[in-house]
Scaffold this motif. Structure first.
Motif, PDB file in Angstrom:
ATOM      1  N   ASP A  54      12.668  -5.388   2.485  1.00 27.21           N
ATOM      2  CA  ASP A  54      12.314  -3.941   1.997  1.00 27.21           C
ATOM      3  C   ASP A  54      13.138  -3.591   0.685  1.00 27.21           C
ATOM      4  O   ASP A  54      12.648  -3.062  -0.221  1.00 27.21           O
ATOM      5  CB  ASP A  54      12.648  -3.117   3.049  1.00 27.21           C
ATOM      6  CG  ASP A  54      12.064  -1.763   2.923  1.00 27.21           C
ATOM      7  OD1 ASP A  54      11.222  -1.626   1.783  1.00 27.21           O
ATOM      8  OD2 ASP A  54      12.528  -0.689   3.537  1.00 27.21           O
ATOM      9  N   GLN A  58      11.505  -2.542  -2.864  1.00 28.13           N
ATOM     10  CA  GLN A  58      11.855  -1.307  -3.570  1.00 28.13           C
ATOM     11  C   GLN A  58      12.435  -1.571  -4.720  1.00 28.13           C
ATOM     12  O   GLN A  58      12.139  -0.495  -5.721  1.00 28.13           O
ATOM     13  CB  GLN A  58      12.935  -0.545  -2.656  1.00 28.13           C
ATOM     14  CG  GLN A  58      12.428  -0.312  -1.274  1.00 28.13           C
ATOM     15  CD  GLN A  58      11.347   0.771  -1.314  1.00 28.13           C
ATOM     16  OE1 GLN A  58      11.053   1.630  -2.402  1.00 28.13           O
ATOM     17  NE2 GLN A  58      10.241   0.574  -0.337  1.00 28.13           N
ATOM     18  N   SER A  94       4.085  -2.731  11.845  1.00 26.75           N
ATOM     19  CA  SER A  94       3.429  -1.874  10.886  1.00 26.75           C
ATOM     20  C   SER A  94       4.551  -2.126   9.565  1.00 26.75           C
ATOM     21  O   SER A  94       4.034  -2.485   8.327  1.00 26.75           O
ATOM     22  CB  SER A  94       3.498  -0.501  11.081  1.00 26.75           C
ATOM     23  OG  SER A  94       4.899  -0.282  11.315  1.00 26.75           O
ATOM     24  N   THR A  95       5.986  -2.323   9.675  1.00 27.93           N
ATOM     25  CA  THR A  95       6.827  -2.470   8.775  1.00 27.93           C
ATOM     26  C   THR A  95       6.238  -3.843   8.054  1.00 27.93           C
ATOM     27  O   THR A  95       6.589  -4.056   6.741  1.00 27.93           O
ATOM     28  CB  THR A  95       8.169  -2.391   9.135  1.00 27.93           C
ATOM     29  OG1 THR A  95       8.222  -1.049   9.869  1.00 27.93           O
ATOM     30  CG2 THR A  95       9.047  -2.558   8.050  1.00 27.93           C
ATOM     31  N   LEU A  97       3.644  -5.664   8.398  1.00 25.37           N
ATOM     32  CA  LEU A  97       2.411  -5.990   7.654  1.00 25.37           C
ATOM     33  C   LEU A  97       2.575  -4.950   6.258  1.00 25.37           C
ATOM     34  O   LEU A  97       2.019  -5.611   5.229  1.00 25.37           O
ATOM     35  CB  LEU A  97       1.408  -5.339   8.287  1.00 25.37           C
ATOM     36  CG  LEU A  97       0.955  -6.064   9.724  1.00 25.37           C
ATOM     37  CD1 LEU A  97      -0.062  -5.294  10.415  1.00 25.37           C
ATOM     38  CD2 LEU A  97       0.326  -7.709   9.237  1.00 25.37           C
ATOM     39  N   SER A  98       3.230  -3.909   6.182  1.00 23.72           N
ATOM     40  CA  SER A  98       3.370  -3.185   4.850  1.00 23.72           C
ATOM     41  C   SER A  98       3.979  -4.118   3.825  1.00 23.72           C
ATOM     42  O   SER A  98       3.859  -3.793   2.673  1.00 23.72           O
ATOM     43  CB  SER A  98       3.925  -1.918   5.055  1.00 23.72           C
ATOM     44  OG  SER A  98       5.303  -2.054   5.427  1.00 23.72           O
ATOM     45  N   LEU A  99       5.173  -4.712   4.269  1.00 23.96           N
ATOM     46  CA  LEU A  99       5.842  -5.230   3.318  1.00 23.96           C
ATOM     47  C   LEU A  99       5.326  -6.704   2.632  1.00 23.96           C
ATOM     48  O   LEU A  99       5.434  -7.152   1.722  1.00 23.96           O
ATOM     49  CB  LEU A  99       7.257  -5.929   3.998  1.00 23.96           C
ATOM     50  CG  LEU A  99       8.179  -4.701   4.253  1.00 23.96           C
ATOM     51  CD1 LEU A  99       9.316  -5.022   5.007  1.00 23.96           C
ATOM     52  CD2 LEU A  99       8.674  -4.078   2.854  1.00 23.96           C
ATOM     53  N   THR A 100       4.618  -7.344   3.816  1.00 23.90           N
ATOM     54  CA  THR A 100       4.297  -8.855   3.352  1.00 23.90           C
ATOM     55  C   THR A 100       2.664  -8.694   2.753  1.00 23.90           C
ATOM     56  O   THR A 100       2.284  -9.665   2.136  1.00 23.90           O
ATOM     57  CB  THR A 100       4.104  -9.834   4.782  1.00 23.90           C
ATOM     58  OG1 THR A 100       3.334  -9.181   5.663  1.00 23.90           O
ATOM     59  CG2 THR A 100       5.562  -9.786   5.038  1.00 23.90           C
ATOM     60  N   ALA A 101       1.795  -7.997   3.441  1.00 25.09           N
ATOM     61  CA  ALA A 101       0.315  -8.205   3.001  1.00 25.09           C
ATOM     62  C   ALA A 101      -0.058  -7.913   1.479  1.00 25.09           C
ATOM     63  O   ALA A 101      -0.569  -8.723   0.849  1.00 25.09           O
ATOM     64  CB  ALA A 101      -0.522  -7.028   3.814  1.00 25.09           C
ATOM     65  N   PRO A 102       0.862  -6.839   0.657  1.00 29.58           N
ATOM     66  CA  PRO A 102       0.468  -7.019  -0.656  1.00 29.58           C
ATOM     67  C   PRO A 102       1.245  -7.996  -1.600  1.00 29.58           C
ATOM     68  O   PRO A 102       0.587  -8.194  -2.705  1.00 29.58           O
ATOM     69  CB  PRO A 102       1.331  -5.505  -0.976  1.00 29.58           C
ATOM     70  CG  PRO A 102       1.558  -4.826   0.263  1.00 29.58           C
ATOM     71  CD  PRO A 102       1.664  -5.956   1.322  1.00 29.58           C
ATOM     72  N   GLY A 137      -7.930  -4.179   7.750  1.00 32.77           N
ATOM     73  CA  GLY A 137      -6.813  -4.802   6.899  1.00 32.77           C
ATOM     74  C   GLY A 137      -6.427  -6.287   7.651  1.00 32.77           C
ATOM     75  O   GLY A 137      -6.430  -7.345   6.744  1.00 32.77           O
ATOM     76  N   THR A 141      -7.170  -9.735   5.773  1.00 35.17           N
ATOM     77  CA  THR A 141      -6.122 -10.961   5.488  1.00 35.17           C
ATOM     78  C   THR A 141      -6.388 -12.317   6.057  1.00 35.17           C
ATOM     79  O   THR A 141      -6.180 -13.192   5.704  1.00 35.17           O
ATOM     80  CB  THR A 141      -5.023 -10.378   6.246  1.00 35.17           C
ATOM     81  OG1 THR A 141      -4.509  -9.363   5.744  1.00 35.17           O
ATOM     82  CG2 THR A 141      -3.672 -11.397   6.091  1.00 35.17           C
TER      83      THR A 141
END
Length: 1242
Positions: A54, A58, A94-95, A97-102, A137, A141
């Motif tokens: 993270d 950031q 959720s954390t 997926l939000s970090l790795t999917a993009p 989503g 993926t």
């Protein structure tokens, strides 16, 4: 996980950035966790890596080059995530997926990081339940990952394909099929449609992409929905038209796997397409020269036809002829793989013969039916020169015909094979006896299939045995090779054996006796073997025999009984038949399988057979008991199995009668044993042998005895006459019988009374019976009531001493008794100390105590006060076993007391005691908590060091092992500070240096490829955890020498058989007919290496008058003879160095020891020198060698030459003859020949 992380940490000093960065990051994370005093658990690593990831995102530090932080974070996260509990992953989903999917778009050009991302998502998909799987989503993926499964990069493609397969293999509960299977099927269908859109024979990328799609499709077939199979099948059928060979081969292979699925139960619609699929495949046959495609094409043709026959046998019958013809054309291919695939496909096609098709072939007299045409085609091929090299495959097809034509229109009618295939049987039998026929093993396999389907009664009408000389017609060859084939199950009735083989065996036995009487021993042996083969075939007639009541008449039963008594060579075959007779009928009578026309017996008929056999149980048991008693112990095993089989079908009354007879025999022989004088060995007495035989029979009857008989037998065995007898065998069998009766549960046992009786009979126990006595005690102790625990202390000394028995099985049984007593005491109860043997009722400690494991340990520890070192050592070993087993149940105080108590014995002067204490200390260091041992280190370490220089009993090695284990659990400073004096501490310093050296050696090893794996050399486990801890440890010294282990030698691969291995065999005595029977003249060059009679004698001339062979001793030897002899002398230099006077040998320590100049050695050297002769005269004549050159000569037959004599003394002089094989005399070396005399003289 720790093992994987340990491989990363050493790379902090690596010169490669992609290795150094993950190692540095790992060390930093672990330092942070240590500062926070957090355990290094998978969850802690997972949380730290998520925080680090993270932070990198950031800061927008998302560079993916070598040495960057983001790839290292993904790599470590992929390594840790599989070990994180799934609930933790779900909570942070959720954390994550939000970090790795993009990251997916940017990872596409960086394969290592992309593979790490895929490993992370494999765990993510496993943690998702059905609602989350349906989110847009996640589906998107998964679609991206699906597209990566046909990526051009092999490792990325494999990782993505494995992920897709793993996801579909593990659907979320309670679903049977994964929700993504429809999406995968749609994607595969679309990809195959794109592949079929246009030809790409020259466009390599398109072909490769299609091959990747097919590689993904193959493992996913079982998980795809059945509704998707028709479109996939249609696309696969169209792929071969594109002209790519490898694509066509893959498509055909996958089609074969689709047709192997249970299509008849699916609503897929593939079955409706099978007719069209067959037409498409038949319309595009490959060239015979295309070895790559032919095998796959014939295989898919066979599988598609078989699937068609399962769904619609009537329609399949109409297409079967075309398919057979197409596959048959490939049977004579020059490629072995194609031939084998064609034979396998033809085998599958024979399974498509429907009953209607077979019945029409049986009724057809004009050979117009399909099966009749196939049989005719096969018959002609067996004589055709075109199918010469395909003879093994052709015979395999014939075997398939026999196996699949065993259909009967009715139960009384013959099989279809008997109606259609008898000409093939006759032809095959004729080929089998032809001179030079090379495929006898394959022919025997086919004849075996014929025997299995038709039975000997039918086969012998077509192929008579022709064994008896008086009956055999001139020119007929005997067919003894058929006799071993009758031992397999077949449909011929038992009556055929009685009417045909019994008289034949009697006549052959008479011929054997006549030949033996007249001195023709070789002929007698032949007849003896044939008689044995005949009776070995009896078991084949006993499977499902329908005429059992008529065939097993009193006359035949009496004959079998007489043979059991008198013919020991035939006994195993008859016993096997008697057992099969019972077992096969029992199995069929208990079967619930549906009836078919192929079954020889119905369950009702088998039950009637069992009822008939039950009427003969009493008489057969009597016969078997007598045979059992007349045989030695080593040959009773099979007889015991037959007794068990017949006793299993006996009525209770019949078993009781047999039991009474055996018990009466046992009692009478026991009484006779008591009267035998003590000076006579009871083992050599007939009464003792009969007693043990009776006990063996009773042990066999135990499972079938009634409760009343079991009780009487238990009481009989629990007597001093049995358990205190002087015969080892009687005692052993007595205890074994008691143990089996207790274990069977048929009798009610008062275990307290029985244990007391056994304790009273302890004095007369022989060492051989201890194992069985321990087994009995291990069964009785759990049956003790809770208020009878006072019996256990009396058994403890016996069990403890049993752990020192010479017999390994007795020691193991003693340990089991100790553990059983410990578990019984742990289960609770009351120990009435006043009732313990030797305890005074008025003593202070005589009050009852609560049973527990600590109370039991207290009882066992009392053995340390024993008067002998043997007892003390055994007690320490027993305590070690109990501590290992009940370490969690024993309190810390008792652990400490036991450790301190046994530590005192480490200073004992008796080595047996010290050896046991060392074993306990080793186990304690391995098993007990470190905090419990740490306070005792100051006493333990100096005492151990006192034994570190003692080589006797391997004490030095044992102590070193203990210190190595100790240093793994405690720090170096803790152990070294307790060492005391400087001399003793050197041992610890040496161990530390060796450990550090081993670490440095491992750290200095070059980095290996990630896919390379070294073989591990670990000791095999002993199978028992206690034994592994006590004896299974390895020293660090062994670990240090790990690099010195030799690499496994690579075996050379076998040579492949040549494709064109068939050759024509020519006989000088007769012309070769290429039109009829040509296959018997075909041989394989690789198989034609066997020696032939007279081939050595053909090297020599024959005297016309006497007919004797002339072995010329004066023929000239070429120059190569001299060269060959010289090479022999040069090659004997090593032997001369070992045997001559000037030679020497090396001792075990490497020292040189020169030979002594003895008379014997000088005489041997002189004899060796005499063997070397000058060959100057002959060499000068040839002009091919220099003058005065010594050419040693090999002495043919020199090993038979006498020291002084010149040969055998005969009338007229001495004949220089010796026993020598013709192959040795006829041998030629090199280009020339080295022919010399039979005793080595010219």
């Amino acid at each position: 996980m720790e093992e994987a992380l340990a491989k990363i940490r050493p790379h902090t000093s690596s010169s490669l950035a992609h290795q150094k960065t993950p190692a540095t990051l790992l060390i930093a994370i672990e330092s942070t966790l240590h500062e926070q005093k957090t355990d290094l658990s998978p969850t802690a690593y997972f949380a730290a890596l998520l925080t680090t990831l993270d932070g990198s995102i950031q800061k927008k530090d998302i560079s993916l080059n070598d040495g960057d932080v983001l790839p290292a974070e993904l790599y470590l996260l992929a390594l840790v995530v599989p070990f994180v509990p799934l609930p933790v992953v779900r909570n942070n989903l959720s954390t994550l997926l939000s970090l790795t999917a993009p990251l997916f778009p940017s990872l596409d050009q960086h394969a290592p990081a992309l593979r790490s991302q895929l490993s992370i998502y494999l765990t993510i998909f496993h943690s998702l339940d059905r609602p989350l799987l349906e989110t847009q989503g996640i589906r998107q993926t998964f679609a991206s990952i699906l597209q990566l499964s046909i990526d051009q990069r092999p490792k990325v493609r494999k990782k993505a394909a494995d992920l897709v397969k793993d996801v579909l293999d593990n659907p979320p509960t309670p679903l049977a099929r994964h929700p993504y299977s429809d999406q995968v099927a749609a994607w595969l269908t679309s990809a195959l449609s794109e592949a079929n859109a246009g030809p790409f024979a020259k466009a390599k990328p398109g072909a490769e992409s299609s091959l990747h799609v097919l590689a993904l499709l193959r493992p996913l077939l079982p998980n795809l929905p059945s509704s998707a199979l028709p479109s996939i099948t249609k696309s696969l059928v169209s792929l071969p038209r594109l002209g790519n060979v490898y694509l066509s081969q893959s498509a055909y292979s996958i089609l074969s796997e689709i047709f192997a699925l249970p299509l008849e139960h699916s609503a897929s619609g593939v079955g409706e397409q099978l007719s069209d699929i067959l037409k498409v495949i038949l319309s595009s046959p490959p060239s015979k020269s295309d070895a790559t495609l032919c095998a796959a094409w014939v295989q898919v043709l066979g599988d598609a036809t078989f699937a068609y026959s399962v769904i619609d046998s009537f329609s399949c019958s109409a297409e079967l002829g075309k398919v057979w013809k197409s596959v048959w054309n490939f049977l004579d291919s020059s490629d072995p793989t194609t031939r084998k695939s064609a034979a396998k496909a033809l085998d599958v096609l024979t399974r498509c013969f429907s009953p209607r098709l077979i019945e029409s072939a049986i009724a057809d007299a004009d050979e117009t039916s399909l099966i009749r045409k196939i049989v005719t085609q096969v018959t002609k091929a067996m004589n055709s020169i075109a199918f010469a090299r395909a003879m093994p495959e052709l015979l395999a097809v014939v075997s398939a015909l026999f196996s699949n034509l065993r259909y009967k229109p009715s139960k009384a009618s013959p099989t279809a094979a008997e109606s259609l295939l008898l000409p093939i049987v006759s032809q095959l039998g004729h080929m089998r006896i032809q001179k030079g026929f090379d495929f006898k093993e394959a022919a025997d396999a086919t004849l075996s299939a014929a025997m299995r389907v038709l039975g000997p009664e039918v086969v012998f009408k077509v192929l008579p045995l022709n064994l008896e000389p008086g009956i055999r017609q001139p020119g007929q060859e005997p067919r003894a090779f058929l006799l071993p084939l009758i031992a397999q199950p077949h449909p011929s009735p038992l009556g055929h054996f009685v009417s045909y083989f019994v008289p034949l065996s009697e006549r052959m036995f008479d011929l054997q006796q006549t030949a033996a009487t007249q001195g023709r021993l070789s002929e007698a042996k032949v007849w003896n073997v044939l008689v044995g083969q005949v009776w070995s075939g009896l078991s084949g007639y006993c499977f499902e025999t329908p005429d059992l009541k008529e065939a097993l008449n009193p006359a035949f039963s009496q004959l079998l009984s007489q043979l059991l008594y008198s013919q020991s060579e035939l006994r195993p075959a008859i016993l096997k038949a008697l057992k099969i007779l019972v077992d096969s009928n029992l199995a069929i009578s208990a079967s619930n399988a549906p009836l078919t026309s192929l079954a020889s017996l119905t369950p009702q008929e088998a039950a009637a057979n069992v009822a008939f056999l039950r009427t003969q149980v009493e008489s057969w048991l009597a016969v078997l008991f007598n045979v059992f008693g007349s045989n030695g112990r080593d040959s009773r095993g099979m007889i015991g199995d037959v007794i068990t089989a017949w006793a299993s079908i006996g009525e209770e009354q019949e078993i009781h009668k047999a039991f009474d007879k055996v018990v009466q025999l046992l009692k009478s022989n026991l009484a006779m044993c008591q009267k035998v004088p003590a000076t006579i060995a009871i083992e050599s007495n007939d009464a003792g042998n009969m007693t043990t035989t009776s006990q063996d029979i009773l042990i066999l009857l135990l499972p079938y005895l009634s409760p009343a008989d079991s009780t009487s037998l238990f009481d009989l065995c629990l007597t001093p006459e049995v358990l205190n007898g002087r015969n080892n065998g009687i005692q052993k069998r007595g205890y074994k019988t008691l143990a089996k009766l207790v274990d069977g549960g048929k009798i009610l046992v008062d275990s307290e009374i029985v244990v007391r009786k056994l304790d009273e009979m302890m004095d007369g126990l022989t060492p051989a019976a201890k194992k069985d006595r321990f087994n009995l005690l291990a069964l009785l102790i759990p049956l003790l009531p809770p208020f009878a625990m006072h019996v256990i202390p009396a058994l403890i000394p016996e069990a403890i001493l049993g752990t020192k028995e010479p017999s390994e099985k007795a020691r193991g049984a003693a340990f089991d008794v100790i553990l059983v007593m410990g578990r019984k005491m742990s289960s609770g109860g009351v120990v009435k100390r006043s009732m313990v043997d030797g305890m005074d009722e008025d003593a202070v400690d005589a009050f009852p105590a609560k049973a527990s494991i600590e109370e039991f340990m207290t009882m066992v520890v009392g053995g340390l006060a024993g008067a002998s070192p043997h007892m003390i050592s055994a007690t320490i070993t027993a305590i070690s076993r109990l501590v290992f087993e009940f370490k969690d149940s024993i309190s810390t105080n008792m652990h400490s007391e036991i450790f301190m108590m046994l530590l005192v014995f480490l200073s004992s002067a008796n080595r047996e005691i010290v050896k046991s204490v060392l074993g306990f200390i080793k186990l304690a260091i391995h098993t007990l908590p470190a905090d419990l041992i740490r306070p005792h280190l100051k006493d333990l370490v100096p005492t151990l060091l006192n034994w570190s220089h003692d080589h006797k009993n391997h004490f030095k090695v044992k102590v070193r092992h203990i210190f190595e284990r100790m240093l793994r659990r405690f720090s170096w400073d803790e152990v070294y500070s307790c060492a005391g004096e400087e001399e003793a501490a050197k041992v610890l310093v040496n161990i530390k240096k060796r450990k550090d050296r081993a670490k440095r050696k491992r750290a200095n090893k070059p980095d290996e490829d990630e896919d390379a794996k070294e073989p591990t050399f670990s000791k095999p486990a002993a199978g028992d955890a206690f034994e592994d801890v006590l004896y299974g440890s390895e020293s660090e010294l062994d670990d240090d020498s790990e690099d010195d282990r030799p690499a496994s030698q690579v075996q050379s691969s076998k040579k492949k058989a040549t494709e064109y291995g068939a050759r024509l065999w020519l006989d000088d005595d007769e012309p070769t007919d290429l039109l009829q029977g040509a296959t018997s003249k075909i041989i394989n060059s690789g198989l034609n290496r066997r020696r032939k009679p007279g081939q050595d004698a053909a090297h020599f001339k024959t005297d016309e008058d006497t007919g004797k062979m002339i072995i010329d001793a004066d023929s000239d030897s070429g120059a190569s003879s001299g060269e060959h002899a010289t090479a022999e002398v040069v090659g004997s230099a090593y032997k001369e160095s070992l045997t001559s006077v000037d030679g020497f040998t090396r001792g075990p320590n490497g020292r040189i020891k020169f030979h002594k100049d003895t008379k014997k050695r000088r005489r041997e050297n002189e004899g060796a020198e005499q063997d070397v002769e000058m060959a100057d005269g002959e060499v000068q004549e040839t002009g091919k060698a220099k003058k005065n050159k010594k050419t040693p000569e090999i002495k043919l037959g020199h090993e038979f030459k006498a020291k002084k004599a010149g040969g055998d003394v005969k009338k007229g002089g001495v004949d220089p003859y010796a026993y020598l094989s013709l192959s040795q005399a006829a041998k030629k070396g090199g280009r020339g020949s080295n022919k010399i005399g039979i005793i080595g003289k010219r």
